[in-house]
Design an enzyme around this catalytic site. Structure first.
Site, short mmCIF file in Angstrom:
data_model
loop_
_atom_site.label_atom_id
_atom_site.label_comp_id
_atom_site.label_asym_id
_atom_site.label_seq_id
_atom_site.Cartn_x
_atom_site.Cartn_y
_atom_site.Cartn_z
N ASP A 177 -16.63 -0.50 -0.47
CA ASP A 177 -15.27 -0.85 -1.06
C ASP A 177 -14.52 -1.02 -0.14
O ASP A 177 -13.32 -1.54 -0.38
CB ASP A 177 -14.82 0.30 -2.01
CG ASP A 177 -14.78 1.62 -1.54
OD1 ASP A 177 -15.78 2.09 -1.00
OD2 ASP A 177 -13.75 2.33 -1.36
N ASN A 178 -14.61 -0.80 1.14
CA ASN A 178 -13.82 -0.89 2.45
C ASN A 178 -14.42 -2.29 3.22
O ASN A 178 -13.98 -2.40 4.18
CB ASN A 178 -13.61 -0.04 3.31
CG ASN A 178 -12.75 1.20 2.74
OD1 ASN A 178 -11.95 0.80 1.57
ND2 ASN A 178 -13.10 2.58 2.91
N LYS A 227 0.94 -1.18 -0.04
CA LYS A 227 -0.08 -0.14 -0.02
C LYS A 227 0.84 1.34 -0.21
O LYS A 227 1.68 1.45 0.89
CB LYS A 227 -0.91 0.02 1.34
CG LYS A 227 -2.00 1.21 1.07
CD LYS A 227 -3.16 0.90 2.35
CE LYS A 227 -3.86 2.39 2.48
NZ LYS A 227 -4.87 1.68 3.38
P1 AMP Z 1 -10.33 4.63 1.07
O1 AMP Z 1 -11.67 5.33 1.32
O2 AMP Z 1 -8.90 5.29 1.61
O3 AMP Z 1 -10.25 3.32 1.02
O4 AMP Z 1 -10.02 5.11 -0.64
C1 AMP Z 1 -10.94 5.35 -1.69
C2 AMP Z 1 -10.29 5.12 -2.98
O5 AMP Z 1 -9.36 6.15 -3.26
C3 AMP Z 1 -9.74 3.84 -3.50
O6 AMP Z 1 -9.89 3.34 -4.65
C4 AMP Z 1 -8.16 4.09 -2.95
O7 AMP Z 1 -7.45 3.30 -3.86
C5 AMP Z 1 -8.12 5.69 -3.77
N1 AMP Z 1 -7.06 6.39 -3.02
C6 AMP Z 1 -7.22 6.78 -1.63
N2 AMP Z 1 -5.84 7.45 -1.51
C7 AMP Z 1 -5.06 7.39 -2.71
C8 AMP Z 1 -3.60 7.89 -3.18
N3 AMP Z 1 -3.11 8.48 -2.59
N4 AMP Z 1 -3.53 7.59 -4.33
C9 AMP Z 1 -4.28 6.81 -5.34
N5 AMP Z 1 -5.57 6.34 -4.90
C10 AMP Z 1 -6.06 6.62 -3.84
MG MG Z 2 -10.42 1.72 0.33
#
Ligand code: AMP
Ligand code: MG
Length: 519
Positions: A271-272, A123
């Site tokens: 998605d989580n 990650k």
């Molecule tokens: P999360 O809510 O943190 O699980 O992220 C939601 C979405 O945003 C997922 O598709 C992650 O892969 C994407 N995402 C979050 N932070 C980043 C980042 N720094 N670079 C690329 N994608 C991100």
């Molecule tokens: Mg996520």
């Protein structure tokens, strides 16, 4: 070093994206894209988990070998690794968000060891076709939080993805932590996560929403085959029903477990949500200090409180309904879904009762116990009581001669403590009377309580202290904290500092009570 047995089924059996260029795009009718991690300038392994390494037949010393440090930092691949990012969608804060995908997660492959399958996933190893406008990187503070919490949860007995390693990249990345237009350069880091499967609810939702039904069918069969192999012993026509039911019941149990230890995920978007009922994607999560069902650590959720402590079970159920809608596009028998959701309700109620009884030291949950528990929750909420300390101290109460002052240490505010003493005493007396009904030896009650009530949890301020030290170049506190968190239920000599209630300075400090999604 032991040789690794890679068996990369996800990319071997599921359709992939024909394009291999690493450019942001919509990917249709495919579940993954080939992507190479982007090298970093000065990788430094600053922490590892011996317990997670053992899952793969490795030791921490193995991970320090140059070829492993390279693999864990995205600077190289070991034989058998074949990196990819997966495609999924999701509901974010209640709204369908379309394609999301592994924007900053890159899987390296699946390892078979001791008859178990473990996928390795970096990650923060750079952009993927799913990065949208973001950089694919992760800051040190959020990586420390994911590393420590993954392992802490495992040792607490809560289903979770694991963390193998924490690498500092040597590259700075820019983040606007307070979303106030003042981005700051922060150290970048990479965590290597480990889990039997990283498949999420959103992996099923995206093909359903797009009408890619043959791909959806393929993913369902694949998931059952790889991640639920025990279902293969069931008649084929019942498998999907049993599968959905199991997703519902493991998710229900996970919600009970989060409640037990006082964990708030913070971003329960679909998605989580792990198809295996694991805690996944540690972002702006937090640990409840003063018991508060309305508390959320996530600043983005401060207004709506959608994902606050007390709402997590209801949100999990809502997420399961979204998964059901997706699956219903290829599973015509609607009864499968109503039965699964009923199983969620039943298992949740049953396990919640068992869990509360154990937390309170009762042998068996009785329906009339709800009154005592509701009264306790109301009091804890009103009086500002430290959840973790309260349940540990409650075990020490002599039920033949209850003494409320033994619980004083768990209370945050002297004024409220004085004001509520009569109500608390009344509750304690009623509680002790309830314990005595079961006529059990006090030692048995204490033993039961200490098995389910942790003494050491990853309090937000403890994580923050370790982060601040690491940002100054001192990584030893990460290992020290992890060592304590490996035995959360056992009092450890000399470790009292890790079992204190939140100090006053941490009450409103960013990172301690409020977490940003900017990570
Ligand atoms: P999360 O809510 O943190 O699980 O992220 C939601 C979405 O945003 C997922 O598709 C992650 O892969 C994407 N995402 C979050 N932070 C980043 C980042 N720094 N670079 C690329 N994608 C991100
Ligand atoms: Mg996520």
């Amino acid at each position: 070093m032991a040789s690794l047995n890679f068996d990369n089924r996800f990319i071997r059996e599921l359709p992939g994206d024909p394009l291999t260029v690493n450019q942001t795009r919509q990917v249709s009718a495919a579940f993954w894209s080939t992507v190479t991690p982007t090298p970093v300038s000065q990788p430094q392994l600053i922490a590892s988990s011996a317990d997670a390494a053992m899952l793969l037949g490795l030791t921490p010393a193995d991970l320090q070998q140059p070829e492993w440090v390279a693999a864990l930092s995205g600077n190289g691949l070991l034989t058998g690794m074949s990196p990819f990012a997966t495609c999924y969608g999701g509901h974010q804060f209640g709204n369908w968000a379309g394609q999301l995908g592994d924007g900053r997660a890159i899987s390296l492959g699946e390892i078979l060891h001791d008859q178990l399958r473990w996928e390795l996933q970096l990650k923060g190893a750079g952009p993927t076709p799913y990065s949208r406008r973001a950089d694919g990187r992760a800051v040190l503070r959020s990586s420390i939080r994911e590393f420590l919490c993954s392992e802490a949860m495992f040792h607490l007995g809560v289903p979770t993805t694991r963390a193998l390693s924490l690498v500092l990249t040597g590259d700075a990345i820019w983040r606007d932590m307070f979303y106030d237009g003042n981005p700051k350069a922060e150290p970048g880091a990479i965590v290597c996560r480990v889990a039997p499967s990283f498949i999420r609810f959103g992996h099923f939702q995206l093909p359903a929403m797009r009408g890619e039904l043959s791909q959806l069918n393929q993913l369902i069969d694949f998931t059952i085959d790889r991640d639920f192999p025990h279902l293969l012993a069931e008649p084929a026509e019942q498998r999907r029903a049993l599968w959905f039911r199991e997703i519902c019941t493991t998710t229900a149990k996970l919600m009970v477990e989060w409640t037990r230890v006082g964990f708030v995920h913070g971003v329960m978007n679909t998605d989580n949500m792990s198809i295996l009922g694991l805690t996944i994607d540690y972002g702006p999560y937090g640990w409840v200090d003063n018991f508060d069902l309305h508390w959320t650590p996530n600043t983005t959720d401060a207004e709506g409180l959608r994902y606050c402590f007390g709402r997590q079970p209801a949100i999990a159920r809502w997420n399961l309904q979204r998964l059901a809608e997706a699956l219903a596009t290829v599973i015509p028998d609607q009864a499968i879904f109503s039965e699964g959701l009923t199983a969620f309700d039943e298992v949740f109620a049953l396990e919640m009762g068992n869990m509360l009884a154990a937390k309170l030291g009762w042998q068996q949950w009785q329906p009339e116990d709800s009154e005592l528990v509701n009264r306790l929750f109301d009091l804890l909420q009103q009086v500002e009581v430290d959840m973790t300390l309260f349940f540990r101290l409650l075990a020490d109460i002599d039920v033949y001669a209850p003494d409320l002052s033994l619980l004083a240490e768990a209370f945050y505010r002297d004024d409220l403590w004085r004001q509520y003493q009569p109500a608390c005493s009344q509750w304690l007396n009623d509680y002790c009377a309830r314990v005595l009904v079961e006529g059990e030896l006090p030692v048995d009650r204490v033993a039961r309580m200490e098995k389910v009530n942790p003494l050491y949890v990853l309090r937000n301020y403890l994580a923050q202290q370790v982060i601040e030290a690491a940002e100054q170049g001192d990584y030893q506190p990460i290992a020290e904290l992890l060592a304590v968190l490996r035995s959360p239920y056992t009092e450890q000599p000399g470790k009292a500092a890790y079992a204190q209630k939140r100090p006053d300075w941490a009450r409103h400090k960013p990172g301690c009570s409020m977490l940003s999604c900017s990570s």
